[in-house]
Write a protein that holds these residues in place. Structure first.
Motif, PDB file in Angstrom:
ATOM      1  N   ILE A   1       1.490  -9.268 -17.415  1.00  0.00           N
ATOM      2  CA  ILE A   1       2.894  -8.942 -17.664  1.00  0.00           C
ATOM      3  C   ILE A   1       3.185  -9.052 -19.159  1.00  0.00           C
ATOM      4  N   LYS A   2       3.753  -8.018 -19.718  1.00  0.00           N
ATOM      5  CA  LYS A   2       4.007  -7.990 -21.157  1.00  0.00           C
ATOM      6  C   LYS A   2       5.116  -8.949 -21.554  1.00  0.00           C
ATOM      7  N   TYR A   3       6.194  -8.981 -20.753  1.00  0.00           N
ATOM      8  CA  TYR A   3       7.359  -9.782 -21.127  1.00  0.00           C
ATOM      9  C   TYR A   3       7.481 -11.028 -20.244  1.00  0.00           C
ATOM     10  N   PHE A   4       6.682 -12.027 -20.582  1.00  0.00           N
ATOM     11  CA  PHE A   4       6.776 -13.335 -19.923  1.00  0.00           C
ATOM     12  C   PHE A   4       7.110 -14.356 -21.008  1.00  0.00           C
TER      13      PHE A   4
ATOM     14  N   VAL B   1       1.449  -4.676  -9.891  1.00  0.00           N
ATOM     15  CA  VAL B   1       2.850  -4.263  -9.971  1.00  0.00           C
ATOM     16  C   VAL B   1       2.917  -2.829 -10.467  1.00  0.00           C
ATOM     17  N   TRP B   2       4.027  -2.157 -10.152  1.00  0.00           N
ATOM     18  CA  TRP B   2       4.126  -0.727 -10.462  1.00  0.00           C
ATOM     19  C   TRP B   2       4.091  -0.440 -11.958  1.00  0.00           C
ATOM     20  N   ASP B   3       4.575  -1.382 -12.782  1.00  0.00           N
ATOM     21  CA  ASP B   3       4.567  -1.169 -14.232  1.00  0.00           C
ATOM     22  C   ASP B   3       4.694  -2.533 -14.906  1.00  0.00           C
ATOM     23  N   ARG B   4       3.626  -3.002 -15.507  1.00  0.00           N
ATOM     24  CA  ARG B   4       3.629  -4.344 -16.112  1.00  0.00           C
ATOM     25  C   ARG B   4       4.579  -4.443 -17.295  1.00  0.00           C
ATOM     26  N   ASN B   5       4.972  -3.293 -17.861  1.00  0.00           N
ATOM     27  CA  ASN B   5       5.876  -3.295 -19.010  1.00  0.00           C
ATOM     28  C   ASN B   5       7.352  -3.300 -18.616  1.00  0.00           C
ATOM     29  N   ARG B   6       7.620  -3.183 -17.321  1.00  0.00           N
ATOM     30  CA  ARG B   6       9.014  -3.150 -16.862  1.00  0.00           C
ATOM     31  C   ARG B   6       9.395  -4.395 -16.065  1.00  0.00           C
TER      32      ARG B   6
ATOM     33  N   ILE C   1      10.121  -8.364 -16.236  1.00  0.00           N
ATOM     34  CA  ILE C   1      10.499  -9.373 -17.225  1.00  0.00           C
ATOM     35  C   ILE C   1      10.644 -10.711 -16.504  1.00  0.00           C
ATOM     36  N   ILE C   2       9.870 -11.699 -16.935  1.00  0.00           N
ATOM     37  CA  ILE C   2       9.875 -13.014 -16.286  1.00  0.00           C
ATOM     38  C   ILE C   2      10.379 -14.056 -17.277  1.00  0.00           C
ATOM     39  N   ILE C   3      11.479 -14.727 -16.895  1.00  0.00           N
ATOM     40  CA  ILE C   3      12.132 -15.657 -17.817  1.00  0.00           C
ATOM     41  C   ILE C   3      12.403 -16.999 -17.125  1.00  0.00           C
ATOM     42  N   PRO C   4      11.589 -18.010 -17.361  1.00  0.00           N
ATOM     43  CA  PRO C   4      11.919 -19.348 -16.829  1.00  0.00           C
ATOM     44  C   PRO C   4      13.148 -19.891 -17.548  1.00  0.00           C
TER      45      PRO C   4
END
Length: 500
Positions: free
Chosen positions: A139-142, A102-107, A109-112
């Protein structure tokens, strides 16, 4: 297909705007902002822009943009969840390769949040797919969930994506947020451009960090006056949608402004922006101010940049409301623009009430409901679903007159709190908490009342504010909250101040 209502001529009186549509003239109008005198010391604005235009100009790295322009914008954040994440990831890998990053793993956001607390194997598999992709891409924000039997055992799990984004500081003023969910416009409350997109666009963003966007025209809704104690933001947006129709803002920005908006809390502002899509809006938004900055600062975040609409900017339409003229309303089945005064529906017997969702499951929504329910008993099953873990904790700990919200609801006879998430707002598998599995009549704080939205296709959903929903729970009929609770006639008690 949604019915596209003709756009009513903007009026200077909300009371006039509420007259039956058959008694009003209709026309598509383009209304320019009134000219105002400018101090000689202030430099002239060469290219006046609205808030939305400024946000997109920043994203496109251009000095200015205008409605109708097609511009490539840099994406600040992309959000996806368990319903749309798996197909989005599939498109990304198909187009960019199985080993693409992905282009930026810090941007990302994955939210189940949608179909979580269910035994449905397909729904469970979707969350597994999110986890696999998040691991592959680091991914930082999972915000993962593994133990479905006890949501508290999952410290990373949050709940409804739109509220979680705000609570975790992802909704930064001045930025551009895309999400694979139509209610991503919720984040516009923070003075950012936020809108829902499809899986294909999301897959493209994952690979490039960019998206081609057509600059929308802006419709301004200026709300002034002293807001009565019995009104909430849900009443404001249902009135607006009732005026312009579910197609009245199609591919246009809905900007909310005025002294009333400035007095609203961030959670109430989210309610307004959340339902812009119910009028067909591309996005809904409110300029950032001191309340916005304080909310973000409390969550370790801050605005990236703060923009305001230029005084000389032009609007597709400019609506003005005196909120003191408004009354509690509902949206009758089966459309968010099927508006009626709550008191006009007092003969409608209901089967249940539902308080939850990104629109009506925030902390302040439960504070409002508890205010009405304290010391009273519900006459119909009343389901409560906190949007996030944080909201759930607030319901357990916040007090009104020394009594926790949870105890207020328990003593009123409500159903025990559901696990935080979307739950029945989108129907979901048959074992979803509070789902309409038969043709029931429900008063709900959710945002849509289309056939089958909460389950059974024959179910009837009346959209309402937390005050109106709680009052209806007490009587067993659609009820104006003034019939149940003695609201303050002299001043408004904002929802954020209701707790001890």
């Amino acid at each position: 297909m949604a019915f596209v209502a003709p756009l009513p001529v903007p009026t200077h009186s909300a009371a006039a705007a509420r007259r039956p549509l058959t008694h009003r003239r209709h026309a598509v109008v383009a209304v320019a902002a009134p000219s105002r005198s400018t101090p000689t010391t202030k430099p002239a604005v060469t290219h006046p822009m609205t808030l939305t235009e400024k946000l997109l100009a920043r994203g496109a790295e251009k000095p200015f943009v205008k409605p109708g322009d097609n511009v490539w914008v840099n994406v600040d954040a992309l959000m996806t969840h368990d319903v749309c994440g798996p197909p989005t990831f599939g498109i990304f890998k198909r187009e960019f390769g199985d080993d693409a990053k992905v282009w930026d793993r810090n941007r990302v956001i994955i939210i189940p949040d949608h179909y979580i607390f269910t035994e449905d194997k397909r729904a469970n598999r979707n969350v597994d797919t999110l986890r696999q992709f998040a691991t592959e891409q680091d991914i930082k924000y999972f915000y993962d969930i593994k133990d479905l039997s006890n949501f508290r055992a999952n410290p990373d799990y949050k709940g409804v994506c739109h509220i979680a984004l705000a609570q975790e500081g992802h909704t930064r003023s001045g930025e551009i947020l895309f999400g694979t969910d139509s209610h991503t416009c919720n984040a516009g409350a923070f003075g950012m451009f936020a809108t829902g997109i499809g899986n294909t666009d999301a897959g493209f963003i994952l690979g490039t960090g960019k998206l081609l966007v057509k600059v929308p025209q802006t419709m301004r809704f200026e709300m002034n006056g002293n807001m009565p104690d019995y009104l909430l933001a849900k009443d404001l947006i249902l009135n607006i949608i009732g005026d312009i129709g579910v197609g009245g803002a199609t591919y246009r920005a809905m900007e909310f402004a005025g002294s009333t908006i400035g007095d609203l809390s961030m959670e109430e502002r989210m309610t307004l922006c959340n339902m812009a899509v119910e009028a067909g809006g591309k996005n809904g938004l409110i300029a950032a101010d001191h309340r916005t900055e304080a909310y973000l600062a409390a969550r370790g975040s801050k605005p990236t940049e703060i923009f305001h609409t230029d005084e000389e900017a032009s609007f597709y339409a400019d609506y003005k409301y005196n909120v003191a003229d408004l009354e509690p309303v509902v949206a009758k089945p089966h459309s968010p623009d099927n508006r009626a005064l709550a008191k006009e529906c007092s003969d409608v017997r209901i089967d249940r009430c539902y308080i939850g969702s990104c629109t009506g499951g925030k902390t302040e929504d439960f504070l409002a409901a508890a205010r009405v329910l304290q010391g009273r008993k519900v006459a119909v099953p009343t389901f409560l679903v906190p949007a996030t873990q944080k909201v759930y904790e607030d319901v357990e700990t916040l007090r009104i007159n020394g009594e926790t919200l949870k105890d207020i609801f328990y003593n009123a006879g409500c159903i025990a709190l559901g696990d935080p998430g979307c739950a029945a707002c989108l129907g979901g598998p048959s074992d979803t908490f509070a789902r309409l599995n038969e043709p029931l009549v429900c008063v709900s704080t959710t945002n849509r009342n289309f056939p089958g939205r909460m389950g059974d296709k024959e179910g009837q959903i009346y959209l309402a504010s937390p005050y109106t929903t709680a009052a209806s729970a007490v009587t067993g009929y659609v009820t104006d909250p003034r019939e149940v609770y003695d609201f303050d006639a002299n001043k408004r008690h904002p929802t954020e101040t209701l707790a001890d």
